[in-house]
Design an enzyme around this catalytic site. Structure first.
Site, PDB file in Angstrom:
ATOM      1  N   GLY A  42     -41.058  71.634  36.564  1.00 17.86           N
ATOM      2  CA  GLY A  42     -40.797  72.181  37.833  1.00 17.86           C
ATOM      3  C   GLY A  42     -39.412  72.528  38.125  1.00 17.86           C
ATOM      4  N   ALA A  44     -36.628  71.259  38.178  1.00 16.88           N
ATOM      5  CA  ALA A  44     -35.561  70.657  37.050  1.00 16.88           C
ATOM      6  C   ALA A  44     -36.041  71.021  35.586  1.00 16.88           C
ATOM      7  CB  ALA A  44     -35.616  68.906  37.204  1.00 16.88           C
ATOM      8  N   ARG A 330     -36.988  59.762  60.192  1.00 19.07           N
ATOM      9  CA  ARG A 330     -38.224  59.566  59.409  1.00 19.07           C
ATOM     10  C   ARG A 330     -38.832  57.924  59.295  1.00 19.07           C
ATOM     11  NH1 ARG A 330     -37.867  63.824  54.494  1.00 19.07           N
ATOM     12  NH2 ARG A 330     -37.823  65.706  55.708  1.00 19.07           N
ATOM     13  N   HIS A 401     -44.255  60.482  50.341  1.00 24.60           N
ATOM     14  CA  HIS A 401     -43.646  61.892  50.109  1.00 24.60           C
ATOM     15  C   HIS A 401     -42.954  62.263  48.870  1.00 24.60           C
ATOM     16  CE1 HIS A 401     -42.697  65.765  51.139  1.00 24.60           C
ATOM     17  NE2 HIS A 401     -41.619  65.591  51.484  1.00 24.60           N
ATOM     18  N   ARG A 435     -34.153  60.113  50.938  1.00 28.85           N
ATOM     19  CA  ARG A 435     -33.503  61.328  50.712  1.00 28.85           C
ATOM     20  C   ARG A 435     -33.518  62.127  52.248  1.00 28.85           C
ATOM     21  NH1 ARG A 435     -35.953  66.071  49.982  1.00 28.85           N
ATOM     22  NH2 ARG A 435     -37.897  65.244  49.847  1.00 28.85           N
TER      23      ARG A 435
END
Lengths: 638, 249, 226
Positions: A42, A44, A330, A401, A435
């Site tokens: 991905g 990273a 959220r 998520h 996050r």
């Protein structure tokens, strides 16, 4: 086990610069003698692999997909943050650092987050140079938009496919190195064991998913970039293949696991519509700007939404949070939705959904305005559900998520096993307990392009005389034998239930009892259920086919087996963290008006767990978090 | 709803392969096509049979992994839709659905509906990049890109590399895939230094992989889940012509 | 010289060759039709025969004729190579393939249409070209002293099967051009949001005029002699 975060001394602003200038180097001639294994492709993994290969290391990259370009970073939509201050709106490295620390509810390291904010600008430069087609203004300069509650516009984006474009940039850089012979990619390969010798990581056992053969790969360092473990909840916005296996093997070989219970639940996802459902799809959070969230006032009201009069609707977010209304953060929104559904007032066939209604906005602004703002999202919604959101309210429900937890790493991104590094979402990361939007892409690329290539030299500089590491070491024999035995065992059970059955059950336990709201009671119950389920799995699972062929069921079985073990650790962590912070909400610890109640005096630390045997609970180690620059405060949204 | 599936089964690359017919009942019309396959596989496993292998991952239409030819169309009957985003309500109750893998010499079948698309990776490795090492980049806003070009480049770059273009083309041609990348990079100032090399090397690799030529039928564009335009193929033709005529080697 | 090889043997290069020869043949069709239309001038073929005489006795035209044959030959050979390669690119066919409404029938059948045209071409050359070029004595001369190709035209188009064959071949040509004309531009990289619709329109008008014209002549002569 001793946790040494290895934070360099000095001012926050100069730590990274000084570290970079004094870190040990490996000469170009010696780099050619050093092998680095990168697991995961991905943002990273691909960026690290490309950068390391450019430096001259011999790099091998492994991914379970058929191409490195398919890693799940590709699905990220919104954008990537960088403290460029192109809008002249007062942004700075410090502000990005501060927002990230605060957004993470003060559970991350100052030095790491500051470094992240510092390199964020370089990421944008690098990606533009690679040809990432970011959105532009008419003058040809880069465009920005605002995101997730911050007060500056610092998010760079490429339509709704920012993750895709960034990943393709890194993938292309990696393929360039493949073409030049500096890197080798092993697609359709899954890492199933870490090989450790004399306390150092020296290689992996990977299964060739096409032939089923177990392969030994040795390296002077192993870099894990395998993403998050949200699929422990079965349904999540993660891809079907996202798994914990690689980092779980590392954990069982001695790497500490940091903050496993910190998971992010996103409020605006498409709800589940049936037991056959395999995944949940994220709908952009921006919809809550104009949509009003509501459920019927009365339990079990099965009327069509249009038939429910205004007086019998409960706009619960507006009612509970009059100041922020539908735009609460959220975690607050997600919990409120869960609450009304638990009361039996959820809508849709499963009762696990709430309405997101645009009729007021359409009446007020006209359909064309709404179409201009959200047209593509409405189209996507209609494609998936078959409902037209211009005419009938959308239905949404929160979904797992992102996972802030992961392998514990020090400032150098090294795990507690020398030679084993963890980058991107799979480390316990810079995001603390929560996050911020558009920060995941930033962290993945920061780790891969600009941090690991420096820090790994510190370790590799000590191995220049080692020479190639043979795969004939007894540790390789033992690791391969373990993997083979486990596969054999999975295939030999021949029970009555499919792997998916157990995965669904596990997800249900975790979601219901260790999800958006957790309590001692629910967690203790979940711990017992997971234990039972794990036993049942090893007695009753049915894995068809053989070990020596493409066998997706066998792949899934291995992953679910690891999820079952991970679930116990998540629960253990959630139980011990007797406070609410970020994505972790313990119902016992809330303020009078239902806000998360952080307990900084007792829990301002990273919980790093050490594996202590199959049946024993993990050993908790604490890395205290010291705030030298920012002062932690309670977040408030009212 | 009830469906009859005629699915291509092939044990491995050497096997000749054949169709097998399966009956499925009580399929929810809101299930996605792949979720319907999940149900089929659970049923097969319980019956002690080998489940159907198929590629899939993100299930939100962006990873490009899913790849089924459904009733003679790659990704099924809906325009601009990947297999994972196709839902059963677009089929009739009782319909017979024929499912095959991508068919192309350059995409050999690995098992059942799973094919090997590594040829695409090799084409990218041959030139589908801009050569800039990490750390060599200049300040981002020192490179100005006209908005129109940035938008066109983005439209080309949206390609998810699924291979539906190859599957749909009567010649199993990879022109649309290659052209999308050539266009994306040729439209940007960053892509200019390697402009000639890139297109020549990528086309050479494409030919080496054994993909067919382009007859300009537009079948690729019609099948593309991202609606990548055939105008990109014309642009690649132009780029290649210019590169072969003007490059001084 | 790698570039020259690439220009003619790469998958894109072969398409350039197809496009250039195709467009060249399109130009030839215009000349051919213009000449044929001369048969309709009611002067007992005087103009037509005179033109035919000019065409066969001008060195520049003779040179162009060689290029024309080369054009045909290259177009045909390249297409055969392409068809073989394209078939090899899909060794296993689909069991089921659904036509897409966006994909024209002619674009999918260019090889078939080309083959039909080739069959016609062989017959056609045998009928008119060979006699007029190599056995003019067979055709006789008109009162101007030129070879009476006009008479041969009138004679040939009095046969119903021949006229039907000719007309059908023109339909094949029409479908071939319907796709081929605009496709050639795209193969050469000439595609533009503003101009391409014009090219497509031009291609259609061109096809209608060429095929309409070629069909008009045999049909006219057939009905005239009834």
């Amino acid at each position: 086990m001793k946790l040494d975060p290895k934070i360099p001394p000095g001012d926050l602003e100069s730590k990274w610069t000084r570290y970079r200038s004094t870190v040990k180097l490996v000469s170009p001639a010696n780099k050619r003698k050093l092998d680095v294994l990168v697991v995961g492709s991905g943002l990273a993994g691909a960026s690290a692999a490309a950068s390391l290969a450019e430096l001259g290391y011999r790099v091998k990259v492994f991914c379970f997909q058929d191409s490195p370009r398919r890693a799940h970073s590709i699905a990220a939509q919104g954008g990537i943050n960088a403290a460029k201050n192109y809008r002249n709106d007062g942004d700075s490295v410090y502000r990005l650092f501060y927002d990230t620390i605060k957004g993470g509810d003060y559970r991350s390291r100052e030095a790491n987050v500051y470094r992240l904010a510092e390199v964020s600008s370089n990421i944008i430069d690098q990606c533009v140079a690679q040809g990432v087609p970011f959105a532009r203004e008419y003058g040809g300069v880069l465009a920005n938009r605002s995101f997730g509650g911050t007060q500056v516009e610092r998010t760079f984006y490429a339509r709704g496919q920012t993750g895709q474009q960034l990943l393709l940039g890194a993938y292309q850089a990696l393929q360039r190195q493949v073409g030049q012979g500096n890197a080798q990619v092993f697609p359709r390969h899954e890492m199933l064991e870490l090989v450790v010798r004399d306390g150092r990581a020296i290689g992996i056992i990977a299964r060739n998913l096409v032939t089923g053969e177990l392969e030994r790969h040795s390296g002077h360092a192993v870099v894990l970039a395998t993403g998050g473990y949200g699929n422990v909840f079965y349904l999540s916005t993660n891809a079907m293949g996202c798994n914990v296996t690689a980092i779980w093997k590392a954990y069982k070989k001695g790497a500490a696991f940091g903050n496993p219970c910190f998971t992010q639940i996103h409020p605006t996802c498409l709800p589940q519509h049936g037991s056959y459902q395999s995944k949940l799809t994220l709908m952009s959070e921006s919809l809550r700007n104009d949509g009003r969230v509501w459920v019927p006032k009365h339990k079990g009201d099965k009327r069509r939404p249009a038939d429910i009069p205004e007086s019998e609707r409960d706009y619960f977010l507006e009612r509970k949070y009059p100041a922020f209304g539908n735009l609460v953060p959220r975690d607050i929104a997600s919990r409120a939705v869960k609450e009304v559904c638990d009361e039996g007032r959820g809508v849709g066939p499963t009762g696990l959904a709430v309405y997101l209604d645009f009729s007021d906005a359409i009446r007020r602004l006209g359909r064309s305005v709404i179409e201009a703002r959200y047209g593509n999202l409405f189209e996507m919604y209609e494609k998936i559900t078959g409902d037209n959101p211009y005419e009938t309210p959308m239905m949404i429900y929160p979904a797992v998520h992102y996972t802030m937890g992961g392998l514990w790493v020090d400032y150098q991104l090294s795990t507690t096993i020398p030679g084993l590094y963890a980058i991107g979402e799979c480390n316990f990361s810079d995001h603390g307990a929560n996050r911020l939007g558009a920060s995941a892409l930033m962290q993945g690329l920061a780790d891969g392009y600009f941090i690991l290539p420096y820090t790994i030299g510190e370790y590799l500089s000590g191995l220049i005389r080692t020479g190639s590491i043979p795969t004939t070491y007894s540790e390789f024999d033992a690791a391969e034998r373990d993997v083979a035995q486990r596969i054999e065992r999975l295939l030999s059970i021949k029970g009555a239930y499919t792997v998916d059955h157990f995965h669904r059950e596990l997800g249900k336990i975790m979601w219901d009892h260790c999800g958006m709201a957790r309590s001692r009671q629910s967690l203790e119950y979940a711990a017992g259920e997971v234990k039972k389920l794990r036993e049942a799995f090893w007695h009753e699972v049915r894995v068809p086919g053989t070990a020596y062929e493409l066998n997706p069921e066998l792949e899934k079985a291995g992953r679910v087996a690891d999820f079952l073990e991970l679930a116990a650790l998540i629960i253990q962590d959630a139980l011990h963290r007797e406070e609410s912070c970020g994505g972790h909400f313990r119902v016992e610890y809330q303020t009078e008006d239902g806000e998360a109640l952080r307990r900084d005096d007792e829990f301002m630390y990273v919980a790093a767990f050490e594996f202590a045997g199959e049946e024993a609970p993990a050993i908790l180690h604490k890395e205290p978090l010291k705030y030298e620059v920012v002062t932690p405060s309670q977040r408030s949204y009212k | 709803m009830r469906v009859t599936l005629k699915v291509w089964r092939q044990k491995n690359a050497q096997d000749k392969g054949r169709f097998e017919t399966y009956e499925l009942d009580h399929i929810d019309e809101h299930a996605s096509f792949l979720e319907m396959f999940d149900v089929l596989n659970e049923k097969l496993i319980k019956e002690g049979k080998d489940p159907v292998a198929f590629d899939h991952d993100c299930r939100e239409g962006i990873c490009g992994m899913c790849s089924m030819v459904i009733n003679g169309r790659p990704h099924g009957p809906l325009p601009r839709t990947t297999t994972c985003q196709l839902h059963m309500r677009h089929f009739r109750d009782g319909e017979t659905i024929v499912v095959e893998p991508w068919r192309a010499g350059a995409f050999p079948v690995i098992k059942d509906l799973v094919v090997d698309r590594s040829a695409f990776d090799r084409i990218i490795a041959a030139g589908g990049f801009i050569s800039v090492n990490t750390g060599q980049a200049v300040e981002a806003n020192s490179i100005l890109v006209p908005k129109e070009n940035a938008d066109k480049a983005m439209s080309a770059a949206e390609c998810i590399g699924c291979g539906a273009c190859v599957a749909a083309c009567k010649n199993a041609s990879a022109m649309l895939f290659v052209a999308a990348k050539v266009s994306h990079l040729a439209l940007l100032p960053q892509g200019q230094p390697e402009r000639y090399r890139r297109v020549r090397n990528m086309v050479a690799q494409m030919d080496k992989e054994g993909f067919g030529a382009c007859t300009n039928t537009n079948a690729c564009e019609a099948a593309c889940p991202k609606g990548i335009s055939v105008a990109n193929i014309a642009r690649m033709n132009r780029e290649y012509l210019r590169a072969t005529l003007l490059a001084e080697d | 010289m790698r570039w020259l090889a690439q220009l003619f043997t790469s998958s894109l290069g072969r398409k350039y060759v197809m496009a250039i020869t195709g467009l060249f043949l399109c130009c030839f069709l215009v000349v051919h039709l213009s000449a044929n239309l001369l048969t309709l001038i009611p002067d007992e073929g005087k103009t037509f025969n005179a033109f035919a005489h000019f065409m066969t006795h001008n060195w520049l035209i003779r040179l162009l004729e060689i290029i024309l044959f080369a054009g045909f030959l290259i177009h045909i050979v390249q297409s055969i190579v392409l068809v073989v390669q394209n078939r090899k690119a899909r060794p296993v066919r689909y069991a089921m393939q659904a036509a897409h409404p966006q994909v024209s029938w002619s674009s999918l059948n260019m090889g078939l249409l080309g083959s039909l045209i080739l069959v016609f071409l062989v017959v056609h050359i045998g009928d008119f070209f060979v006699d007029s070029r190599f056995r003019p004595e067979k055709l006789g001369v008109d009162d101007q002293g030129y070879v009476n190709l006009y008479g041969e035209v009138v004679r040939a188009f009095s046969s119903l099967p021949y006229v039907v064959f000719y007309v059908l071949a023109m339909f094949a040509l029409g479908f071939h051009l319907w796709h081929g004309f605009q496709s050639a531009f795209r193969s050469l990289g000439l595609m533009h949001l503003r101009y391409t619709p014009g090219i497509i329109w031009l291609g259609k008008v061109y096809t209608l005029i060429i095929c309409g014209g070629f069909i008009l002549i045999p049909v006219y002569w057939y009905f005239k002699q009834l």
